[in-house]
Design an enzyme around this catalytic site. Structure first.
Site, PDB file in Angstrom:
ATOM      1  N   ASP A   1       0.850  -1.150   0.091  1.00  0.00           N
ATOM      2  CA  ASP A   1       0.258   0.243   0.117  1.00  0.00           C
ATOM      3  C   ASP A   1       1.012   1.241   0.087  1.00  0.00           C
ATOM      4  OD1 ASP A   1      -2.988   0.518   0.419  1.00  0.00           O
ATOM      5  OD2 ASP A   1      -1.772   1.862   1.585  1.00  0.00           O
TER       6      ASP A   1
ATOM      7  N   ASP B   1      -6.948  -8.530  -5.606  1.00  0.00           N
ATOM      8  CA  ASP B   1      -6.980  -7.327  -5.210  1.00  0.00           C
ATOM      9  C   ASP B   1      -7.394  -6.354  -6.448  1.00  0.00           C
ATOM     10  OD1 ASP B   1      -6.507  -4.408  -4.226  1.00  0.00           O
ATOM     11  OD2 ASP B   1      -4.770  -4.702  -3.585  1.00  0.00           O
TER      12      ASP B   1
ATOM     13  N   HIS C   1      -5.890  -7.233  -0.836  1.00  0.00           N
ATOM     14  CA  HIS C   1      -5.212  -6.028  -0.859  1.00  0.00           C
ATOM     15  C   HIS C   1      -4.082  -6.374   0.340  1.00  0.00           C
ATOM     16  CE1 HIS C   1      -3.345  -2.260  -1.247  1.00  0.00           C
ATOM     17  NE2 HIS C   1      -3.913  -1.787  -0.145  1.00  0.00           N
TER      18      HIS C   1
END
Length: 296
Positions: free
Chosen positions: A110, A239, A266
């Site tokens: 991320d 994801d 994710h």
């Protein structure tokens, strides 16, 4: 200086907390194990708790350092702080220099990806390798990512993100393949009980679009400075915001790319900590490719 008022359950987070006395406030981090250093960087809305299953497995063979970015986890929530990826990268760089980490591998997922790559480019002589998972290092593109960025950066949504722990309550459960236990979800929620604890998550959401110039500079520096570093991609294949097609973007830039595809969404560290740990161990030191089971 505001700090969160909760204590993690040692059954879920069996680590010694350490603190880096930074000018913006105390920065919490883990420093577990001995061996080649492995810096583990979280994104939004998580903290070092995200890496608990990986630290447990890898600390027998690696020095696992996992900080909480300011405004996240157990770190300070400074009011006079921008909470931008550039701000976070400077703090993480200060921690790397404070600990004098050398022969360093950085893992980022991320927002931890671009932050980690910024630190790697700035501290290139210290670097050994990179591990990236479901992340990016270029200005946002594609219909899904741009739509997400525009919506999350809009005034009504920003107001909502600052008033409630929306990322934890709504988006975090959608970002895992296997439902999180209530006590695990609560460990993500507790740091965001107070308003300042939600500032970092809201600003990260806004920065998807606002950080485009910063990401453009980062893209140039990654290509210029980091392309010769060995890279392991641990990629969750389920994801929707970070599809497997993005692997090709990394392959275009980096000379040596290994890929571990994961049955994960994710938050790959929640869905596949054992698989990630084995892949990192095999990537960095084949002799430690089976780091063993963990109860966390």
């Amino acid at each position: 200086m505001a700090r969160p008022g909760f204590t993690p359950d040692p059954a879920l987070y069996p680590f010694e907390s350490r603190w880096f006395d930074h000018p913006i406030g105390p920065v919490h981090y883990l420093d577990e194990g001995e061996g080649p250093p492995l810096l583990l960087l979280h994104g939004n809305p998580t903290w070092s708790f995200l890496y608990r299953g990986i630290v447990i497995r890898l600390r027998k063979h690696f020095r696992c350092v996992a900080p909480d970015l300011p405004g996240f986890g157990l770190s300070a929530r400074p009011s006079a702080y921008g909470y931008t990826p550039g701000d976070h990268a400077r703090v993480v760089g200060d921690l790397v220099r404070h600990l004098d980490l050398r022969g360093l591998t950085i893992m980022g997922q991320d927002w931890g990806g671009p932050i980690g790559l910024r630190v790697a480019a700035d501290e290139r002589p210290r670097m050994r390798a990179l591990v990236m998972g479901n992340t990016w290092f270029w200005p946002s593109e594609g219909r899904a990512m741009n739509a997400f960025g525009y919506v999350m950066g809009s005034a009504p949504v920003q107001s909502l993100l600052r008033s409630r722990a929306v990322f934890v309550d709504r988006l975090l459960p959608l970002g895992v393949l296997h439902p999180l236990a209530p006590e695990v979800l609560d460990h993500y929620r507790q740091p965001q009980v107070e308003a300042l604890g939600r500032e970092g998550a809201a600003e990260f959401a806004r920065q998807v679009m606002a950080a485009r110039p910063w990401l453009s500079d980062l893209e140039d520096d990654v290509e210029r400075v980091l392309s010769d570093l060995p890279l392991l991609l641990t990629w969750g294949t389920r994801d929707p915001l970070f599809p497997v097609s993005l692997i090709d973007r990394f392959r275009v830039v980096f000379d040596r790319v290994s890929v571990e595809r994961l049955e994960a969404r994710h938050f790959i560290q929640e869905d596949a900590p054992a698989e990630i740990s084995r892949a990192i161990a095999a990537f960095l030191d084949p002799a430690t490719a089976n780091p063993g089971p963990a109860n966390v």
